[in-house]
Design an enzyme around this catalytic site. Structure first.
Site, PDB file in Angstrom:
ATOM      1  CD1 TRP A  77      49.101  20.186  -2.983  1.00 37.42           C
ATOM      2  CD2 TRP A  77      49.845  18.493  -1.729  1.00 37.42           C
ATOM      3  NE1 TRP A  77      48.037  19.701  -2.254  1.00 37.42           N
ATOM      4  CE2 TRP A  77      48.472  18.659  -1.475  1.00 37.42           C
ATOM      5  CE3 TRP A  77      50.543  17.491  -1.039  1.00 37.42           C
ATOM      6  CZ2 TRP A  77      47.774  17.851  -0.581  1.00 37.42           C
ATOM      7  CZ3 TRP A  77      49.837  16.692  -0.150  1.00 37.42           C
ATOM      8  CH2 TRP A  77      48.482  16.875   0.079  1.00 37.42           C
ATOM      9  CG  ASN A  78      47.243  15.159  -4.478  1.00 37.59           C
ATOM     10  OD1 ASN A  78      47.299  14.354  -5.411  1.00 37.59           O
ATOM     11  ND2 ASN A  78      46.540  14.928  -3.395  1.00 37.59           N
ATOM     12  CB  VAL A  83      43.930  15.590  -6.170  1.00 37.08           C
ATOM     13  CG1 VAL A  83      42.804  16.576  -5.873  1.00 37.08           C
ATOM     14  CG2 VAL A  83      43.765  14.343  -5.295  1.00 37.08           C
ATOM     15  CE1 TYR A 128      41.783  15.100  27.610  1.00 38.45           C
ATOM     16  CE2 TYR A 128      40.807  17.271  27.950  1.00 38.45           C
ATOM     17  CZ  TYR A 128      41.452  16.156  28.444  1.00 38.45           C
ATOM     18  OH  TYR A 128      41.770  16.098  29.784  1.00 38.45           O
ATOM     19  CG  HIS A 140      40.857  18.958   2.919  1.00 36.77           C
ATOM     20  ND1 HIS A 140      40.859  19.023   1.549  1.00 36.77           N
ATOM     21  CD2 HIS A 140      42.168  18.850   3.281  1.00 36.77           C
ATOM     22  CE1 HIS A 140      42.104  18.964   1.099  1.00 36.77           C
ATOM     23  NE2 HIS A 140      42.916  18.851   2.133  1.00 36.77           N
ATOM     24  CD  GLN A 147      47.959  25.855 -10.800  1.00 32.90           C
ATOM     25  OE1 GLN A 147      49.142  26.090 -11.107  1.00 32.90           O
ATOM     26  NE2 GLN A 147      46.957  26.573 -11.277  1.00 32.90           N
TER      27      GLN A 147
END
Length: 400
Positions: A291-292, A295, A391, A329, A289
């Protein structure tokens, strides 16, 4: 307790300083800013990522045209809704198709493009919603919706449907549209140039640390992953955890503090709450809730509360928010790498049971430690999984 924490911090710094010096002695100086250019350009005569960024203006103009026609009554609400849906669906699929099908698009260039289009998609969705709310309200209520610093600057619907307004919103450091944004009285040149210096400095620092510290650890992790050597995989994971988390913290400061504040100051954008004290999180929910904030505000305003109004429970609505976040994500990671492994999606969805466990059984410092542990260990696992699969798909045959 404080002395113990300070002692742990000192020991952590000393141990990782030793690892960093060991890295320098073993590999030498690997940092080279000129190596960054191939990450964005595979062919110097072909710039597909830049072309996609220029094409994004078409979607902005389509959204503005649709809203203007709706304000005049030329389009019905159903027609306008369908046009917005088509516009946003193409925004989601068109750049992804170009990234997947055009070989000259690099993974980094593709990630930048898809990140830009995702931000623009969320902005135009908010633009659509707010203008719809204005049409549904009476003139008096619409004026209350418009927030401004002075009556002279107040804009009321449909006076907001201009090129200047929509492009200001496009570049403003927010995802939630308003008819009148809070504005600063002037541009503080010293503050803006400090943020610009931080942006340039941390960009170079992020590139140097990635080349010097991250890449050698990741490269040395490929063999243990291929052999499924659990002990060596765990050792590489722990070696990767510290540099990965340090880079994440530096990126957080670079983006949410330096870059967004620089943009806000340049545009005289008044709302500077881009993050809160997420580092004090005692629950996973509190972290997500705070950190960003841009958004989070968008999710609450345009997704979570509409679901509640439709009769869904809080648990279902919260799960839907996590699902939407997990989807984007995965979209931002898998498409640029041209592979779909769902590691990011599964990692995000794993936050749900983790949030329930931490919120129910852990409190205070224990909850905060659990949040930090999930950040420090969870991200390197996803990084290793994606890098290993990339890879194997791209270079595995060459080494066999």
């Amino acid at each position: 307790m404080t002395r113990v924490i300070n002692w742990c911090v000192v020991m952590l710094v000393l141990s990782n300083a030793r690892l960093f010096l060991e890295n320098l002695l073993r590999y030498g100086v690997l940092a080279d800013p000129t190596q960054v250019i191939p990450l964005f350009l595979k062919d110097p005569y072909s710039w597909p990522a830049m072309c996609l960024l220029i094409v994004s203006n078409v979607f902005i103009l389509v959204a503005l045209y649709t809203e203007r026609q709706l304000s005049k009554g030329s389009f019905s609400e159903l027609v306008g809704f369908l046009l917005h849906c088509i516009n946003m669906a193409v925004m989601l699929t068109f750049p992804a198709a170009v990234v997947l099908l055009v070989p000259s698009v690099t993974p980094v260039g593709g990630a930048v493009v898809l990140g830009t289009y995702t931000i623009l998609l969320l902005k135009l969705y908010s633009y659509k919603d707010v203008n719809l709310w204005c049409r549904e309200m009476s003139t008096q209520k619409a004026k209350k919706l418009a927030r401004s610093l002075s009556c002279e600057q107040q804009v009321c619907y449909p006076g907001n449907l201009t090129l200047k307004d929509i492009y200001y919103f496009t570049f403003a450091p927010t995802l939630c549209y308003e008819l009148n944004f809070p504005r600063s009285p002037n541009i503080r040149m010293s503050f803006m140039f400090r943020r610009l210096f931080e942006m340039l400095f941390f960009t170079q620092l992020l590139v140097g640390l990635t080349q010097q510290w991250m890449i050698p650890v990741i490269q040395s992790s490929m063999k243990p992953l291929e052999d499924m050597d659990l002990s060596r995989m765990t050792e590489r994971l722990l070696r990767l955890a510290v540099p990965n988390h340090l880079l994440w913290l530096l990126f957080f400061y670079w983006f949410f503090h330096s870059s967004l504040n620089f943009t806000a100051e340049l545009l005289r954008f008044g709302d500077r709450q881009f993050y809160k004290d997420w580092w004090n999180s005692e629950t996973v929910t509190y972290f997500w809730q705070n950190w960003n904030i841009p958004v989070h505000k968008w999710c609450i305003r345009h997704f979570y509360k509409p679901l509640l109004r439709k009769g869904f429970s809080k648990m279902v609505s919260q799960s839907a928010v996590f699902f939407l976040s997990a989807f984007f994500h995965e979209y931002l990671v898998s498409v640029p790498l041209r592979m779909f492994r769902l590691w990011a999606f599964m990692g995000m969805m794993a936050q749900l049971p983790l949030a329930w466990f931490v919120g129910r059984f852990l409190r205070g410092n224990y909850g905060n430690a659990a949040v930090w542990l999930s950040l420090i260990i969870g991200q390197p696992i996803a990084v290793l999984m994606y890098v290993h699969d990339y890879y194997v798909l791209n270079y595995g045959q060459e080494t066999n």
